[in-house]
Structures are given as structure tokens and as C-alpha cells.
Scaffold this motif. Sequence first.
Motif, PDB file in Angstrom:
ATOM      1  N   MET A   1       0.838  -1.168   0.000  1.00  0.00           N
ATOM      2  CA  MET A   1       0.000   0.000   0.000  1.00  0.00           C
ATOM      3  C   MET A   1       0.887   1.236   0.000  1.00  0.00           C
ATOM      4  N   SER A   2       0.572   2.206  -0.819  1.00  0.00           N
ATOM      5  CA  SER A   2       1.357   3.443  -0.830  1.00  0.00           C
ATOM      6  C   SER A   2       0.504   4.560  -0.278  1.00  0.00           C
ATOM      7  N   ASP A   3       0.966   5.772  -0.454  1.00  0.00           N
ATOM      8  CA  ASP A   3       0.222   6.891   0.092  1.00  0.00           C
ATOM      9  C   ASP A   3      -0.862   7.400  -0.848  1.00  0.00           C
ATOM     10  N   GLU A   4      -0.936   6.889  -2.063  1.00  0.00           N
ATOM     11  CA  GLU A   4      -2.025   7.261  -2.944  1.00  0.00           C
ATOM     12  C   GLU A   4      -3.237   6.433  -2.537  1.00  0.00           C
ATOM     13  N   HIS A   5      -4.409   6.999  -2.702  1.00  0.00           N
ATOM     14  CA  HIS A   5      -5.611   6.355  -2.187  1.00  0.00           C
ATOM     15  C   HIS A   5      -6.475   5.825  -3.315  1.00  0.00           C
ATOM     16  N   ILE A   6      -7.225   4.767  -2.995  1.00  0.00           N
ATOM     17  CA  ILE A   6      -8.161   4.240  -3.967  1.00  0.00           C
ATOM     18  C   ILE A   6      -9.529   4.830  -3.685  1.00  0.00           C
ATOM     19  N   THR A   7     -10.517   4.351  -4.376  1.00  0.00           N
ATOM     20  CA  THR A   7     -11.806   5.003  -4.433  1.00  0.00           C
ATOM     21  C   THR A   7     -12.611   4.982  -3.148  1.00  0.00           C
ATOM     22  N   THR A   8     -13.576   5.825  -3.119  1.00  0.00           N
ATOM     23  CA  THR A   8     -14.590   6.048  -2.099  1.00  0.00           C
ATOM     24  C   THR A   8     -14.194   5.672  -0.691  1.00  0.00           C
ATOM     25  N   ASP A   9     -14.869   4.736  -0.106  1.00  0.00           N
ATOM     26  CA  ASP A   9     -14.769   4.469   1.319  1.00  0.00           C
ATOM     27  C   ASP A   9     -13.496   3.737   1.718  1.00  0.00           C
ATOM     28  N   SER A  10     -12.499   3.707   0.878  1.00  0.00           N
ATOM     29  CA  SER A  10     -11.289   2.956   1.180  1.00  0.00           C
ATOM     30  C   SER A  10     -10.057   3.853   1.231  1.00  0.00           C
ATOM     31  N   ALA A  11     -10.223   5.086   1.624  1.00  0.00           N
ATOM     32  CA  ALA A  11      -9.126   6.046   1.611  1.00  0.00           C
ATOM     33  C   ALA A  11      -7.970   5.644   2.501  1.00  0.00           C
ATOM     34  N   TRP A  12      -8.202   4.807   3.469  1.00  0.00           N
ATOM     35  CA  TRP A  12      -7.099   4.400   4.357  1.00  0.00           C
ATOM     36  C   TRP A  12      -6.226   3.325   3.740  1.00  0.00           C
ATOM     37  N   VAL A  13      -6.577   2.824   2.564  1.00  0.00           N
ATOM     38  CA  VAL A  13      -5.803   1.760   1.920  1.00  0.00           C
ATOM     39  C   VAL A  13      -4.787   2.369   0.972  1.00  0.00           C
ATOM     40  N   PRO A  14      -3.491   2.370   1.330  1.00  0.00           N
ATOM     41  CA  PRO A  14      -2.492   2.928   0.422  1.00  0.00           C
ATOM     42  C   PRO A  14      -2.172   1.985  -0.736  1.00  0.00           C
ATOM     43  N   ASP A  15      -1.689   2.526  -1.818  1.00  0.00           N
ATOM     44  CA  ASP A  15      -1.419   1.755  -3.028  1.00  0.00           C
ATOM     45  C   ASP A  15      -0.224   0.810  -2.927  1.00  0.00           C
ATOM     46  N   ALA A  16       0.611   0.928  -1.907  1.00  0.00           N
ATOM     47  CA  ALA A  16       1.755   0.018  -1.750  1.00  0.00           C
ATOM     48  C   ALA A  16       1.284  -1.404  -1.483  1.00  0.00           C
ATOM     49  N   CYS A  17       0.028  -1.556  -1.185  1.00  0.00           N
ATOM     50  CA  CYS A  17      -0.538  -2.882  -0.959  1.00  0.00           C
ATOM     51  C   CYS A  17      -0.429  -3.688  -2.246  1.00  0.00           C
ATOM     52  N   LEU A  19      -2.183  -6.324  -2.798  1.00  0.00           N
ATOM     53  CA  LEU A  19      -3.492  -6.895  -3.095  1.00  0.00           C
ATOM     54  C   LEU A  19      -4.030  -6.211  -4.347  1.00  0.00           C
ATOM     55  N   PRO A  20      -4.463  -6.975  -5.341  1.00  0.00           N
ATOM     56  CA  PRO A  20      -4.998  -6.340  -6.550  1.00  0.00           C
ATOM     57  C   PRO A  20      -6.109  -5.348  -6.204  1.00  0.00           C
ATOM     58  N   THR A  21      -6.085  -4.227  -6.892  1.00  0.00           N
ATOM     59  CA  THR A  21      -7.037  -3.152  -6.622  1.00  0.00           C
ATOM     60  C   THR A  21      -8.480  -3.647  -6.638  1.00  0.00           C
ATOM     61  N   ALA A  22      -8.814  -4.532  -7.550  1.00  0.00           N
ATOM     62  CA  ALA A  22     -10.184  -5.044  -7.646  1.00  0.00           C
ATOM     63  C   ALA A  22     -10.592  -5.829  -6.404  1.00  0.00           C
ATOM     64  N   GLU A  23      -9.636  -6.387  -5.669  1.00  0.00           N
ATOM     65  CA  GLU A  23      -9.948  -7.182  -4.479  1.00  0.00           C
ATOM     66  C   GLU A  23     -10.003  -6.347  -3.203  1.00  0.00           C
ATOM     67  N   ARG A  24      -9.542  -5.115  -3.262  1.00  0.00           N
ATOM     68  CA  ARG A  24      -9.497  -4.273  -2.060  1.00  0.00           C
ATOM     69  C   ARG A  24     -10.861  -4.002  -1.450  1.00  0.00           C
ATOM     70  N   PRO A  25     -11.888  -3.691  -2.232  1.00  0.00           N
ATOM     71  CA  PRO A  25     -13.207  -3.485  -1.604  1.00  0.00           C
ATOM     72  C   PRO A  25     -13.706  -4.738  -0.870  1.00  0.00           C
ATOM     73  N   LEU A  26     -13.372  -5.908  -1.388  1.00  0.00           N
ATOM     74  CA  LEU A  26     -13.771  -7.145  -0.717  1.00  0.00           C
ATOM     75  C   LEU A  26     -13.057  -7.293   0.618  1.00  0.00           C
ATOM     76  N   ARG A  27     -11.764  -6.971   0.650  1.00  0.00           N
ATOM     77  CA  ARG A  27     -11.004  -7.051   1.899  1.00  0.00           C
ATOM     78  C   ARG A  27     -11.540  -6.035   2.901  1.00  0.00           C
TER      79      ARG A  27
END
Length: 118
Positions: A1-17, A19-27
Motif C-alpha cells: 500500500m502506498s500513500d495514494e488512495h483508492i476510491t470512495t470508502d477505502s481512503a485508508w488503503v495505500p497503493d503500496a498494498c 493486493l490487486p485493486t479489484a480485491e481491495r473493496p472485498l477485503r
Amino acid sequence: MSDEHITTDSAWVPDACTLPTAERPLRLAEFDQFFRDAVRGVDRLSPHHLRLHLAGAAQVEETARDLTARESSCCSFFAFDLSRSGPDALTLEVRVPAAHVDVLDGLAERAASARDQR
């Protein structure tokens, strides 16, 4: 997870993760459900350290171990430590390095919010 954020309600998830972006909302949904079902208390011990007080059921422990193991595999900056704090209670310690305090902030906020929704 990095310091860039993904969409909507997942702002605490950095891009350095990793985990594929498509799977992040599921996690995130898994964490939210776990927090609603298991969290009984939230203590922020320092900017780098969060303590979650959990229900002590065997299923809660199994879910916590599975979820934290999977999260550690894609976000290696997390340090999780699960321990039994009593016959009916578990404690989950979550630590992060200084570079990821914002991620811990988001996790703490989600845990407290989900607990309050119960």
C-alpha cells in the motif's frame, strides 16, 4: 500500500498494498464485518499502536488469524499480534511504522465506527 488512495470508502488503503485493486473493496468489507462482529473496544495507545479488544469465541480467533495473515501478506508494514486476554476475550495489537500512521488512523476509525453500529 502506498500513500495514494483508492476510491470512495477505502481512503485508508495505500497503493503500496500488493493486493490487486479489484480485491481491495472485498477485503475492506471483510474487515468491516469482522469489526462489527468481534470488536468490543478500541484503544489507541500511540500513533503507531492500536489495540482492539475482541469477543473471545473460537470463531473470532480463527477469523482474526486468517484475516491478519492475509493482510500481512499484501501489506507487510502491518505487525499484528493476537493474544487471549481472558477466557472470553482476545486482544489484537496492530502496529505500523511512522510512514503508515495514516493507514492505522483509518483502520482505527473503521473499527470504532463498526463497533458503534452494533
